[in-house]
Write a protein that holds these residues in place. Structure first.
Motif, PDB file in Angstrom:
ATOM      1  N   THR A 167       0.816  -1.219   0.000  1.00  0.00           N
ATOM      2  CA  THR A 167       0.000   0.000   0.000  1.00  0.00           C
ATOM      3  C   THR A 167       0.850   1.269   0.000  1.00  0.00           C
ATOM      4  N   ALA A 168       2.117   1.164   0.384  1.00  0.00           N
ATOM      5  CA  ALA A 168       2.988   2.352   0.323  1.00  0.00           C
ATOM      6  C   ALA A 168       3.141   2.811  -1.125  1.00  0.00           C
ATOM      7  N   ALA A 169       3.195   1.852  -2.063  1.00  0.00           N
ATOM      8  CA  ALA A 169       3.269   2.212  -3.480  1.00  0.00           C
ATOM      9  C   ALA A 169       1.979   2.904  -3.925  1.00  0.00           C
ATOM     10  N   PHE A 170       0.844   2.437  -3.407  1.00  0.00           N
ATOM     11  CA  PHE A 170      -0.428   3.088  -3.733  1.00  0.00           C
ATOM     12  C   PHE A 170      -0.407   4.552  -3.286  1.00  0.00           C
ATOM     13  N   GLU A 171       0.055   4.775  -2.068  1.00  0.00           N
ATOM     14  CA  GLU A 171       0.078   6.139  -1.522  1.00  0.00           C
ATOM     15  C   GLU A 171       0.957   7.059  -2.363  1.00  0.00           C
ATOM     16  N   ILE A 172       2.094   6.539  -2.813  1.00  0.00           N
ATOM     17  CA  ILE A 172       3.000   7.344  -3.635  1.00  0.00           C
ATOM     18  C   ILE A 172       2.320   7.733  -4.941  1.00  0.00           C
ATOM     19  N   CYS A 173       1.681   6.773  -5.589  1.00  0.00           N
ATOM     20  CA  CYS A 173       0.967   7.061  -6.834  1.00  0.00           C
ATOM     21  C   CYS A 173      -0.173   8.049  -6.610  1.00  0.00           C
ATOM     22  N   ASP A 174      -0.893   7.890  -5.520  1.00  0.00           N
ATOM     23  CA  ASP A 174      -1.978   8.824  -5.207  1.00  0.00           C
ATOM     24  C   ASP A 174      -1.445  10.244  -5.035  1.00  0.00           C
ATOM     25  N   PHE A 175      -0.297  10.369  -4.392  1.00  0.00           N
ATOM     26  CA  PHE A 175       0.288  11.689  -4.115  1.00  0.00           C
ATOM     27  C   PHE A 175       0.836  12.328  -5.389  1.00  0.00           C
ATOM     28  N   LEU A 176       1.539  11.541  -6.204  1.00  0.00           N
ATOM     29  CA  LEU A 176       2.198  12.077  -7.400  1.00  0.00           C
ATOM     30  C   LEU A 176       1.302  12.030  -8.646  1.00  0.00           C
ATOM     31  N   SER A 177       0.127  11.404  -8.522  1.00  0.00           N
ATOM     32  CA  SER A 177      -0.802  11.172  -9.644  1.00  0.00           C
ATOM     33  C   SER A 177      -0.232  10.196 -10.670  1.00  0.00           C
ATOM     34  N   ASP A 178       0.828   9.503 -10.301  1.00  0.00           N
ATOM     35  CA  ASP A 178       1.423   8.447 -11.124  1.00  0.00           C
ATOM     36  C   ASP A 178       2.574   7.847 -10.331  1.00  0.00           C
ATOM     37  N   ALA A 179       3.129   6.757 -10.838  1.00  0.00           N
ATOM     38  CA  ALA A 179       4.341   6.212 -10.232  1.00  0.00           C
ATOM     39  C   ALA A 179       5.529   7.095 -10.603  1.00  0.00           C
ATOM     40  N   PRO A 180       6.550   7.149  -9.762  1.00  0.00           N
ATOM     41  CA  PRO A 180       7.763   7.888 -10.118  1.00  0.00           C
ATOM     42  C   PRO A 180       8.555   7.128 -11.171  1.00  0.00           C
ATOM     43  N   GLU A 181       9.551   7.796 -11.752  1.00  0.00           N
ATOM     44  CA  GLU A 181      10.408   7.105 -12.725  1.00  0.00           C
ATOM     45  C   GLU A 181      11.351   6.121 -12.029  1.00  0.00           C
ATOM     46  N   PHE A 182      11.790   6.470 -10.805  1.00  0.00           N
ATOM     47  CA  PHE A 182      12.707   5.618 -10.052  1.00  0.00           C
ATOM     48  C   PHE A 182      12.224   5.470  -8.612  1.00  0.00           C
ATOM     49  N   HIS A 183      12.452   4.291  -8.050  1.00  0.00           N
ATOM     50  CA  HIS A 183      12.165   4.084  -6.630  1.00  0.00           C
ATOM     51  C   HIS A 183      13.347   3.369  -5.990  1.00  0.00           C
ATOM     52  N   ALA A 184      13.941   3.996  -4.973  1.00  0.00           N
ATOM     53  CA  ALA A 184      15.100   3.436  -4.269  1.00  0.00           C
ATOM     54  C   ALA A 184      14.681   2.949  -2.894  1.00  0.00           C
ATOM     55  N   ILE A 185      15.252   1.802  -2.475  1.00  0.00           N
ATOM     56  CA  ILE A 185      14.784   1.183  -1.239  1.00  0.00           C
ATOM     57  C   ILE A 185      15.882   0.317  -0.613  1.00  0.00           C
ATOM     58  N   PRO A 186      16.006   0.328   0.715  1.00  0.00           N
ATOM     59  CA  PRO A 186      16.944  -0.597   1.366  1.00  0.00           C
ATOM     60  C   PRO A 186      16.468  -2.041   1.186  1.00  0.00           C
ATOM     61  N   VAL A 187      17.409  -2.971   1.133  1.00  0.00           N
ATOM     62  CA  VAL A 187      17.065  -4.386   0.985  1.00  0.00           C
ATOM     63  C   VAL A 187      17.748  -5.191   2.084  1.00  0.00           C
ATOM     64  N   GLY A 188      16.916  -5.816   2.927  1.00  0.00           N
ATOM     65  CA  GLY A 188      17.417  -6.708   3.966  1.00  0.00           C
ATOM     66  C   GLY A 188      16.851  -8.091   3.732  1.00  0.00           C
ATOM     67  N   ASN A 189      15.693  -8.354   4.333  1.00  0.00           N
ATOM     68  CA  ASN A 189      15.013  -9.627   4.083  1.00  0.00           C
ATOM     69  C   ASN A 189      14.272  -9.618   2.751  1.00  0.00           C
ATOM     70  N   ALA A 190      14.220  -8.436   2.119  1.00  0.00           N
ATOM     71  CA  ALA A 190      13.752  -8.234   0.743  1.00  0.00           C
ATOM     72  C   ALA A 190      12.236  -8.277   0.561  1.00  0.00           C
ATOM     73  N   GLY A 191      11.479  -8.281   1.665  1.00  0.00           N
ATOM     74  CA  GLY A 191      10.029  -8.244   1.541  1.00  0.00           C
ATOM     75  C   GLY A 191       9.519  -6.909   1.048  1.00  0.00           C
ATOM     76  N   ASN A 192      10.211  -5.827   1.380  1.00  0.00           N
ATOM     77  CA  ASN A 192       9.689  -4.503   1.051  1.00  0.00           C
ATOM     78  C   ASN A 192       9.810  -4.178  -0.437  1.00  0.00           C
ATOM     79  N   ILE A 193      10.961  -4.482  -1.033  1.00  0.00           N
ATOM     80  CA  ILE A 193      11.095  -4.229  -2.478  1.00  0.00           C
ATOM     81  C   ILE A 193      10.101  -5.102  -3.244  1.00  0.00           C
ATOM     82  N   THR A 194       9.874  -6.320  -2.745  1.00  0.00           N
ATOM     83  CA  THR A 194       8.880  -7.222  -3.325  1.00  0.00           C
ATOM     84  C   THR A 194       7.481  -6.602  -3.251  1.00  0.00           C
TER      85      THR A 194
END
Length: 353
Positions: A167-194
């Motif tokens: 749902t964090a991706a949904f919120e970003i799209c709602d705020f920007l009226s679209d997805a961004p061109e790039f999304h950067a994210i820390p990767v540990g157990n890798a659930g979040n980028i997934t």
């Protein structure tokens, strides 16, 4: 957002819940997307920070935990269990407490958890067990127990965790009226980028956005199994939240990277600490060290010319946890306050007036 009742309520149509699901919420989600003038000028992009440290327990884990605990309660569970480097334990303990019926058991690697996070799990009355081993060993024990006993696993390999985190991706799209061109994210157990990649794809499928971002994931150099292509037996990094040598969502993270034409790279502890300081000093955003991996990563890519052909593109950096999770790191990286006599002249002299 006015009258926000938590992410399950707001994004119910995109989540596997029914009218029979007892929603356990702390009004998580709806976190700010903060424009960074400093990073935008530095990178030649329009840079936003998705500040997940402003979730109820101070990290992005709350997004997945509201789903995992709600579904565990719906299924009649009495006990939930997780392995954790800190943030998952804090979140699981808080939501179990809010559920009114679930007991929470947490396994942590001895000596490798920030005290701010440990304090949260304990104050929420979770049963915390420290094992003489690393996170990966703790998770193996949890998987063994939850596979063979009536205990619900609430780590990110629980698919309901991914559902909430998308749902964090949904919120970003709602705020920007679209997805961004790039999304950067820390990767540990890798659930979040997934989860983010899942969310971006679903929103586009529902015509809520027009494009998909390039996903840029960053591991700590001392805990970079995806980058190295092999399990790291003894991961080491100052970024305790991503000190994981065998990510549970390894293959899904690689899929997000490949499907988005993105990358998963590593950053050193020095690069993480530099980004950590930049965020605090120039954006007013205080994060735990692991959160700064996303910013460290894009600064590294910028130095390599990665963004040269993408001037003014939108880049979102997820910063995953609040700085108060790990105050010791902050204290070690700042000057101690000056002590002086209690008079105006002494203070004026010290500040150069």
């Amino acid at each position: 957002m006015v009258n926000w009742k938590g992410l399950i309520h707001h994004y119910r149509e995109y989540l596997p819940v029914t009218d029979q699901t007892p929603v356990v919420t702390l009004s998580e989600g709806n976190t700010p997307l903060i424009f960074s003038e400093h990073l935008s000028e530095t990178l030649g992009l329009n840079v936003y920070l998705k500040y997940e440290g402003l979730n109820p327990t101070g990290s992005f884990k709350d997004r997945g935990m509201t789903m995992a605990i709600s579904k565990a309660k719906e299924q009649g569970a009495k006990l939930v269990m997780c392995a954790s480097t800190g943030n998952t334990s804090a979140s699981a303990a808080a939501y179990a407490a809010k559920s009114g019926s679930l007991k929470c058991v947490v396994l942590i690697p001895e000596g490798n958890i920030a005290l701010g996070k440990l304090a949260q799990a304990l104050i929420h009355q979770a049963q915390v067990i420290a094992i003489k081993g690393n996170f990966d060993e703790a998770l193996n024990i949890v998987k063994d127990i939850t596979d063979n006993y009536p205990v619900e696993l609430v780590n990110s390999i629980n698919p309901f965790r991914i559902e909430g985190q998308k749902t964090a991706a949904f919120e970003i799209c709602d705020f920007l009226s679209d997805a961004p061109e790039f999304h950067a994210i820390p990767v540990g157990n890798a659930g979040n980028i997934t989860a983010y990649w899942k969310g971006y794809k679903e929103y586009k499928q529902h015509n809520k956005s027009q494009q998909l971002p390039t996903m840029l994931g960053f591991q700590a150099a001392g805990a970079a199994p995806i980058v190295l292509g092999k399990i790291v037996e003894n991961p080491e990094t100052i970024a305790t939240a991503i000190r994981i040598g065998n990510p549970a969502s390894w293959k899904a993270a690689e899929a997000a990277r490949d499907e988005s034409n993105g990358i998963i790279d590593s950053v050193t502890d020095d690069e993480i600490l530099e980004a950590y300081k930049i965020l605090a000093a120039h954006t007013g955003v205080f994060v735990e060290p692991a959160s700064a991996a996303s910013v460290a990563g894009v600064l590294k890519l910028h130095s390599q010319g990665y963004f040269d052909d993408h001037k003014n593109a939108r880049l979102v950096c997820t910063v995953t946890g609040h700085g108060l999770k790990d105050p010791n790191t902050a204290i070690k990286n700042v000057q101690e306050p000056v002590t002086m006599e209690a008079n105006v002249k002494a203070v004026l002299e010290e500040i150069g007036l």
